[in-house]
Design an enzyme around this catalytic site. Structure first.
Site, PDB file in Angstrom:
ATOM      1  N   GLU A 164      -0.565  -1.872   5.263  1.00 19.16           N
ATOM      2  CA  GLU A 164       0.332  -1.792   6.416  1.00 19.16           C
ATOM      3  C   GLU A 164       0.232  -0.436   7.090  1.00 19.16           C
ATOM      4  O   GLU A 164       0.397  -0.324   8.302  1.00 19.16           O
ATOM      5  CB  GLU A 164       1.778  -2.047   5.968  1.00 19.16           C
ATOM      6  CG  GLU A 164       2.785  -2.139   7.110  1.00 19.16           C
ATOM      7  CD  GLU A 164       3.267  -0.796   7.638  1.00 19.16           C
ATOM      8  OE1 GLU A 164       3.532  -0.690   8.851  1.00 19.16           O
ATOM      9  OE2 GLU A 164       3.375   0.161   6.835  1.00 19.16           O
ATOM     10  N   GLU A 165      -0.077   0.597   6.314  1.00 19.56           N
ATOM     11  CA  GLU A 165      -0.010   1.968   6.812  1.00 19.56           C
ATOM     12  C   GLU A 165      -1.215   2.393   7.642  1.00 19.56           C
ATOM     13  O   GLU A 165      -1.139   3.374   8.387  1.00 19.56           O
ATOM     14  CB  GLU A 165       0.142   2.949   5.632  1.00 19.56           C
ATOM     15  CG  GLU A 165       1.403   2.759   4.810  1.00 19.56           C
ATOM     16  CD  GLU A 165       2.658   3.216   5.536  1.00 19.56           C
ATOM     17  OE1 GLU A 165       2.551   3.693   6.681  1.00 19.56           O
ATOM     18  OE2 GLU A 165       3.743   3.091   4.956  1.00 19.56           O
ATOM     19  N   ASP A 170       0.830  -1.210   0.000  1.00 15.88           N
ATOM     20  CA  ASP A 170       0.000   0.000   0.000  1.00 15.88           C
ATOM     21  C   ASP A 170       0.865   1.260   0.000  1.00 15.88           C
ATOM     22  O   ASP A 170       2.048   1.221   0.323  1.00 15.88           O
ATOM     23  CB  ASP A 170      -0.947   0.005   1.201  1.00 15.88           C
ATOM     24  CG  ASP A 170      -0.215  -0.118   2.537  1.00 15.88           C
ATOM     25  OD1 ASP A 170       0.819  -0.810   2.594  1.00 15.88           O
ATOM     26  OD2 ASP A 170      -0.678   0.462   3.542  1.00 15.88           O
ATOM     27  N   HIS A 198       8.148   8.395   4.489  1.00 17.55           N
ATOM     28  CA  HIS A 198       6.950   9.220   4.594  1.00 17.55           C
ATOM     29  C   HIS A 198       7.190  10.678   4.197  1.00 17.55           C
ATOM     30  O   HIS A 198       6.300  11.503   4.363  1.00 17.55           O
ATOM     31  CB  HIS A 198       6.317   9.150   6.001  1.00 17.55           C
ATOM     32  CG  HIS A 198       5.731   7.815   6.333  1.00 17.55           C
ATOM     33  ND1 HIS A 198       4.606   7.660   7.125  1.00 17.55           N
ATOM     34  CD2 HIS A 198       6.087   6.559   5.978  1.00 17.55           C
ATOM     35  CE1 HIS A 198       4.327   6.371   7.245  1.00 17.55           C
ATOM     36  NE2 HIS A 198       5.214   5.689   6.552  1.00 17.55           N
TER      37      HIS A 198
END
Length: 397
Positions: free
Chosen positions: A140-141, A82, A368
């Site tokens: 996962e995020e 993702d 990020h």
């Protein structure tokens, strides 16, 4: 012979790893919405001699089972796929084509290396003394994450050990690998606090009950949870990330909402912080005469790398020193969170780090960041490192 053949196959397909990574980077999708990404991955395995399970755990989870030609244990290898709600600023030729969405954490690279590694294992499956489950994991995020539901599905019940990697440009250059034994990445909790006071005119505060004043006290008092309630040798972080008190300059706020984040390295610390925050909320109501509503949700548990398994992985990786690895070193504990922790709660294994700082960049951007990027040469290092672990586990020379 097996190891040499496998490493050669990976080298021959290095360019394909980059091509897959770039395609995924151009077409990122957010957690739980990875429809096209999941279809792309499934299409890659179409017609190959494997079992492909889709929608595992009720999400876009994909498990590819490679059954070896000889009996043996089952291991799991995982990569997430993702992306994040970030507007890309890299100016790469293959930058995201989806506005406001970006692969800013390396999941495109995780998926690319594992797809090619899996295909190489498929080619050599007759010589494998066991079964490998390739876990392509979504979400996962975003809590509750994809790992949790995949574990709860029972699809990995037969897995004896599990392994995963993460790209970190700030860890080091391509060829550098990091590991940490025991608790290695922080658990994470989300909380939201609504404070209901009594609104009024700024000229007559005695006729109102200011929610901003109460909320401001809570923000200040919250910092004492870590500084005065935790043992100095414990790891804990409490952050207020949102203070929604927007209003008019001459109006006393009726309602304020706060949102925050808690990080910790073990369950006992999490329970202590939770207890202290709930106690502060009770005291806040009494002190200011407001009504407080607290939502407190534990997201990901702390990530625990099995020490014995990690030692074995380090010993396996030593074989790659001077070949494709330049350094294997112990990393510090990380305050970031990772839902691979759900696998490690039930299955012995380890999660290690791949250095991937882009060449010529002195200060690479951390995960990020809208300018996040990796050195694509690290894709081959990741593939070879995980291949090395599998060869060591099955004693394949």
């Amino acid at each position: 012979m097996f190891r040499e053949t496998l490493m050669t196959l990976l080298e021959e397909r290095q360019k394909e790893m980059s091509e897959i990574r770039r395609y995924l980077h151009e077409h990122p999708e957010l957690s739980f919405k990875e429809d096209k990404t999941a279809a792309y991955i499934c299409d890659f395995y179409h017609g190959k001699d494997v079992i492909v399970e889709t929608e595992v755990g009720g999400v876009h989870g994909i498990i590819v089972t490679i059954t070896g030609g000889k009996p043996g244990k089952t291991i799991g290898l995982r990569a997430d796929f993702d992306a994040l709600p970030i507007a890309e600023e890299t100016e790469l030729e293959f930058a995201s084509k989806n506005p406001g969405v970006m692969h800013a954490c390396g999941h495109d690279g995780h998926t690319a290396y594992l797809m090619i590694l899996a295909d190489c294992f498929i080619q050599l499956k007759k010589e494998l003394p066991g079964t490998i489950k390739i876990i392509h994991q979504p979400a996962e995020e975003t809590p509750p994450g994809g790992a949790k539901s995949i574990m709860e599905s029972g699809a990995l019940d037969e897995v004896s050990e599990i392994f995963g990697i993460h790209f970190f440009p700030t860890f080091g250059k391509t060829g550098e690998v990091g590991y940490h034994k025991g608790f290695s990445m922080a658990g994470r909790t989300y909380f939201k606090l609504g404070i209901q006071g009594t609104g009024g005119h700024g000229s007559s505060p005695h006729m109102a009950n200011d929610a901003i004043v109460a909320a401001s006290y809570f923000v200040t008092a919250l910092q004492t949870v870590v500084s005065r309630r935790l043992n100095p040798f414990e790891t804990g972080v409490v952050t207020i990330g949102s203070f929604d008190g927007k209003g008019s300059f001459n109006v006393i706020k009726d309602y304020v909402e706060l949102e925050g984040d808690v990080r910790y390295m073990n369950q006992a610390t999490q329970e202590r912080i939770e207890s202290e925050i709930k106690g502060l909320v009770v005291g806040l109501e009494s002190m200011y005469g407001i009504k407080a509503t607290l939502t407190y949700t534990a997201d990901y548990p702390p990530l625990y790398n099995n020490p014995e398994v990690t030692d074995q992985v380090v010993s396996y990786l030593q074989k790659g020193m001077g070949e494709y690895l330049t350094d294997i070193r112990e990393a510090e504990m990380l305050s970031g969170s990772e839902d691979f922790a759900y696998y490690l709660e039930k299955i012995p294994g380890t999660f290690f780090y791949i250095g991937c700082a882009p060449e010529g960049v002195n200060q690479p951007f951390f995960n990020h960041h809208p300018k996040f990027d990796i050195d694509e040469a690290a894709l081959l290092v990741a593939a070879k490192s995980v291949a090395e672990v599998v060869c060591g586990y099955y004693q394949l020379t």
